[in-house]
Design a protein around this motif. Structure first.
Motif, PDB file in Angstrom:
ATOM      1  N   ILE A 286       5.709  23.901  24.843  1.00 50.54           N
ATOM      2  CA  ILE A 286       6.111  24.358  23.510  1.00 50.54           C
ATOM      3  C   ILE A 286       5.041  25.344  23.062  1.00 50.54           C
ATOM      4  O   ILE A 286       3.883  24.973  22.882  1.00 50.54           O
ATOM      5  N   THR A 287       5.425  26.604  22.908  1.00 54.81           N
ATOM      6  CA  THR A 287       4.409  27.644  22.704  1.00 54.81           C
ATOM      7  C   THR A 287       4.596  28.467  21.436  1.00 54.81           C
ATOM      8  O   THR A 287       3.707  29.241  21.077  1.00 54.81           O
ATOM      9  N   SER A 288       5.731  28.344  20.760  1.00 54.41           N
ATOM     10  CA  SER A 288       5.954  29.177  19.575  1.00 54.41           C
ATOM     11  C   SER A 288       6.424  28.337  18.394  1.00 54.41           C
ATOM     12  O   SER A 288       7.011  27.258  18.562  1.00 54.41           O
ATOM     13  N   GLY A 289       6.194  28.863  17.207  1.00 53.68           N
ATOM     14  CA  GLY A 289       6.653  28.194  16.006  1.00 53.68           C
ATOM     15  C   GLY A 289       8.163  28.106  15.936  1.00 53.68           C
ATOM     16  O   GLY A 289       8.722  27.099  15.493  1.00 53.68           O
ATOM     17  N   LEU A 290       8.852  29.153  16.374  1.00 56.10           N
ATOM     18  CA  LEU A 290      10.314  29.149  16.370  1.00 56.10           C
ATOM     19  C   LEU A 290      10.865  28.053  17.271  1.00 56.10           C
ATOM     20  O   LEU A 290      11.829  27.360  16.930  1.00 56.10           O
ATOM     21  N   GLN A 291      10.249  27.898  18.444  1.00 54.08           N
ATOM     22  CA  GLN A 291      10.667  26.853  19.380  1.00 54.08           C
ATOM     23  C   GLN A 291      10.449  25.469  18.766  1.00 54.08           C
ATOM     24  O   GLN A 291      11.321  24.589  18.829  1.00 54.08           O
ATOM     25  N   ALA A 292       9.280  25.262  18.142  1.00 55.20           N
ATOM     26  CA  ALA A 292       8.982  23.982  17.510  1.00 55.20           C
ATOM     27  C   ALA A 292       9.945  23.683  16.370  1.00 55.20           C
ATOM     28  O   ALA A 292      10.430  22.550  16.212  1.00 55.20           O
ATOM     29  N   GLU A 293      10.251  24.703  15.576  1.00 49.44           N
ATOM     30  CA  GLU A 293      11.148  24.517  14.443  1.00 49.44           C
ATOM     31  C   GLU A 293      12.558  24.146  14.905  1.00 49.44           C
ATOM     32  O   GLU A 293      13.217  23.290  14.296  1.00 49.44           O
ATOM     33  N   GLU A 294      13.026  24.757  15.979  1.00 49.88           N
ATOM     34  CA  GLU A 294      14.353  24.423  16.515  1.00 49.88           C
ATOM     35  C   GLU A 294      14.425  22.952  16.901  1.00 49.88           C
ATOM     36  O   GLU A 294      15.426  22.268  16.629  1.00 49.88           O
ATOM     37  N   ILE A 295      13.375  22.444  17.540  1.00 49.55           N
ATOM     38  CA  ILE A 295      13.341  21.044  17.966  1.00 49.55           C
ATOM     39  C   ILE A 295      13.455  20.114  16.765  1.00 49.55           C
ATOM     40  O   ILE A 295      14.221  19.138  16.774  1.00 49.55           O
ATOM     41  N   LEU A 296      12.733  20.427  15.699  1.00 49.71           N
ATOM     42  CA  LEU A 296      12.737  19.577  14.511  1.00 49.71           C
ATOM     43  C   LEU A 296      14.043  19.692  13.728  1.00 49.71           C
ATOM     44  O   LEU A 296      14.608  18.693  13.286  1.00 49.71           O
ATOM     45  N   GLN A 297      14.520  20.921  13.561  1.00 47.22           N
ATOM     46  CA  GLN A 297      15.744  21.128  12.786  1.00 47.22           C
ATOM     47  C   GLN A 297      16.945  20.435  13.432  1.00 47.22           C
ATOM     48  O   GLN A 297      17.840  19.954  12.739  1.00 47.22           O
ATOM     49  N   ASN A 298      16.952  20.385  14.757  1.00 49.69           N
ATOM     50  CA  ASN A 298      18.063  19.756  15.461  1.00 49.69           C
ATOM     51  C   ASN A 298      17.804  18.287  15.777  1.00 49.69           C
ATOM     52  O   ASN A 298      18.538  17.676  16.580  1.00 49.69           O
ATOM     53  N   GLU A 299      16.766  17.729  15.154  1.00 45.93           N
ATOM     54  CA  GLU A 299      16.450  16.299  15.233  1.00 45.93           C
ATOM     55  C   GLU A 299      16.307  15.826  16.673  1.00 45.93           C
ATOM     56  O   GLU A 299      16.760  14.752  17.050  1.00 45.93           O
ATOM     57  N   ARG A 300      15.618  16.633  17.460  1.00 48.24           N
ATOM     58  CA  ARG A 300      15.335  16.270  18.848  1.00 48.24           C
ATOM     59  C   ARG A 300      14.000  15.542  18.950  1.00 48.24           C
ATOM     60  O   ARG A 300      13.686  14.937  19.975  1.00 48.24           O
ATOM     61  N   ALA A 301      13.196  15.630  17.896  1.00 45.28           N
ATOM     62  CA  ALA A 301      11.900  14.958  17.807  1.00 45.28           C
ATOM     63  C   ALA A 301      11.462  14.995  16.351  1.00 45.28           C
ATOM     64  O   ALA A 301      12.039  15.715  15.528  1.00 45.28           O
ATOM     65  N   ASP A 302      10.432  14.217  16.036  1.00 47.05           N
ATOM     66  CA  ASP A 302       9.905  14.149  14.675  1.00 47.05           C
ATOM     67  C   ASP A 302       8.527  14.777  14.540  1.00 47.05           C
ATOM     68  O   ASP A 302       8.078  15.080  13.433  1.00 47.05           O
ATOM     69  N   LEU A 303       7.860  14.951  15.659  1.00 48.40           N
ATOM     70  CA  LEU A 303       6.511  15.496  15.683  1.00 48.40           C
ATOM     71  C   LEU A 303       6.402  16.426  16.882  1.00 48.40           C
ATOM     72  O   LEU A 303       6.993  16.159  17.932  1.00 48.40           O
ATOM     73  N   ILE A 304       5.664  17.509  16.731  1.00 46.85           N
ATOM     74  CA  ILE A 304       5.460  18.463  17.816  1.00 46.85           C
ATOM     75  C   ILE A 304       4.017  18.349  18.299  1.00 46.85           C
ATOM     76  O   ILE A 304       3.082  18.547  17.519  1.00 46.85           O
ATOM     77  N   LEU A 305       3.847  18.020  19.581  1.00 47.22           N
ATOM     78  CA  LEU A 305       2.506  17.904  20.153  1.00 47.22           C
ATOM     79  C   LEU A 305       2.229  19.134  21.007  1.00 47.22           C
ATOM     80  O   LEU A 305       2.937  19.402  21.982  1.00 47.22           O
ATOM     81  N   ILE A 306       1.205  19.862  20.606  1.00 48.71           N
ATOM     82  CA  ILE A 306       0.851  21.109  21.280  1.00 48.71           C
ATOM     83  C   ILE A 306      -0.353  20.853  22.178  1.00 48.71           C
ATOM     84  O   ILE A 306      -1.400  20.401  21.711  1.00 48.71           O
ATOM     85  N   GLY A 307      -0.213  21.158  23.453  1.00 46.44           N
ATOM     86  CA  GLY A 307      -1.277  20.916  24.416  1.00 46.44           C
ATOM     87  C   GLY A 307      -1.983  22.192  24.829  1.00 46.44           C
ATOM     88  O   GLY A 307      -2.876  22.682  24.148  1.00 46.44           O
ATOM     89  N   ARG A 308      -1.566  22.744  25.967  1.00 44.18           N
ATOM     90  CA  ARG A 308      -2.281  23.890  26.537  1.00 44.18           C
ATOM     91  C   ARG A 308      -2.330  25.090  25.596  1.00 44.18           C
ATOM     92  O   ARG A 308      -3.315  25.829  25.590  1.00 44.18           O
ATOM     93  N   GLU A 309      -1.279  25.268  24.813  1.00 43.65           N
ATOM     94  CA  GLU A 309      -1.290  26.399  23.890  1.00 43.65           C
ATOM     95  C   GLU A 309      -2.420  26.267  22.873  1.00 43.65           C
ATOM     96  O   GLU A 309      -3.007  27.260  22.439  1.00 43.65           O
TER      97      GLU A 309
END
Length: 340
Positions: A286-309
């Motif tokens: 997960i490398t971009s804000g848009l990608q993270a927002e899509e995951i949350l808006q579509n209720e695929r997860a509740d928290l975004i964990l950013i690693g290597r980025e």
């Protein structure tokens, strides 16, 4: 406009200022091999808090000396570790982030000197030592070590705990039938293979009332291994025991070919979240804000964990905010950088 990524998020008695978490990533930076946090840990983790992540989760921190992945790993098996960890949590919290820690035992993937332990005496690969099969007494001592580590984490000022049940380390080894070949009450059926984690959660919950995560590898990528659908039942058991969120990763319990792509682990998070009706964290390229927002808006997860980025960019949340046309307040010391 406030996006979901930058909304506050409440877990049990803790409110995060946003839904961005720094994923736990090993630093291998205890040069004296004593497991004590040093200057690197203080600078590394505090800088990500300055970067506006809502939650910083420290790397896999060993509950027993033989549970380290490497001799340079952080430790929490002794009261001697509390002072150094307290300094790290103080710096993180000064900058508005919550401080979490991942309690871990490497099991058969430990590279320290001396005997290593696992549920069964099966080496990870020809490059690893063959572990000693744990006795029931060894299991009891390890459960007690996780419990003691949770107590020390409270003393060190952590806001949140995560149990490392992923990536082929000890808890994951008990959960997967590919590694756990035991014939006693800790092996065989899914319920038996879960028993070790069940006892750890019960032990931790006896001394820790704050938010509790468990990281899992939801897919073993091998015939006969665990899948996300199979983990739904275990996630339901975790929920019943008071686990607040499942941090959903995948792989590494056995050598396997994995073909990663952006967001490749998000479907596993979605399966666990929907199937067990429990909050999840999404990880995996997960490398971009848009990608993270899509995951949350579509209720695929509740928290975004950013690693290597977040290794590449300590200030990734600012970049994500720009992508999402959202304003976040910088530290006052950096405010002139936002003045044009």
């Amino acid at each position: 406009m406030m996006t979901k990524l930058f909304e506050p998020y409440t877990i049990r008695n803790l409110t995060l200022k946003n839904r961005i978490a720094m994923a736990p990533m090993c630093m291998y930076s205890c040069m004296d091999e004593d497991g004590i946090a040093g200057d690197w840990h203080r600078v590394h983790y505090a800088s990500r808090a300055v970067g506006q992540a809502g939650l910083i989760i420290l790397e896999a921190t060993a509950v027993q000396p033989q549970g380290r992945i490497s001799p340079q790993d952080l430790g929490i098996w002794s009261d001697d570790h509390v002072e150094g960890l307290s300094q790290v949590t103080s710096l993180i919290r000064q900058h508005g982030a919550a401080a979490g820690i991942q309690l871990a035992h490497a099991g058969r993937k430990s590279e320290v000197d001396g005997p290593i332990q696992a549920p069964s005496a099966i080496a990870f690969s020809e490059d690893y030592k063959t572990p000693v099969e744990m006795s029931t007494e060894d299991i009891r001592e390890t459960v007690e070590a996780f419990t003691a580590a949770a107590r020390r984490a409270g003393s060190a000022g952590f806001d949140l705990l995560e149990l490392h049940g992923a990536h082929g380390y000890l808890i994951n080894e008990f959960l997967s039938p590919l590694v756990n070949h035991r014939n006693d009450k800790y092996g065989g059926s899914a319920e038996n293979r879960y028993r070790f984690l069940r006892e750890i959660i019960d032990g931790v919950r006896s001394v820790w009332q704050g938010p509790l995560f468990v990281r899992i590898s939801a897919e073993d990528y091998a015939d006969g291994g665990m899948t996300a659908d199979q983990y739904v039942q275990m996630a339901e058991w975790m929920k019943e025991q008071g686990v607040d969120l499942i941090d959903v990763s995948s792989g590494a319990v056995v050598p396997a070919k994995i073909r990663p792509y952006p967001g490749y682990q998000v479907p596993f998070s979605e399966t666990i979240r929907t199937g067990a009706d429990i909050p999840t964290g999404a990880v995996g390229l997960i490398t971009s804000g848009l990608q993270a927002e899509e995951i949350l808006q579509n209720e695929r997860a509740d928290l975004i964990l950013i690693g290597r980025e977040m290794l590449r960019d300590a200030y990734w949340p600012y970049q994500a905010a720009r992508e999402l046309h959202t304003e976040i307040e910088p530290p006052v010391q950096y405010s002139r950088g936002w003045t044009f």
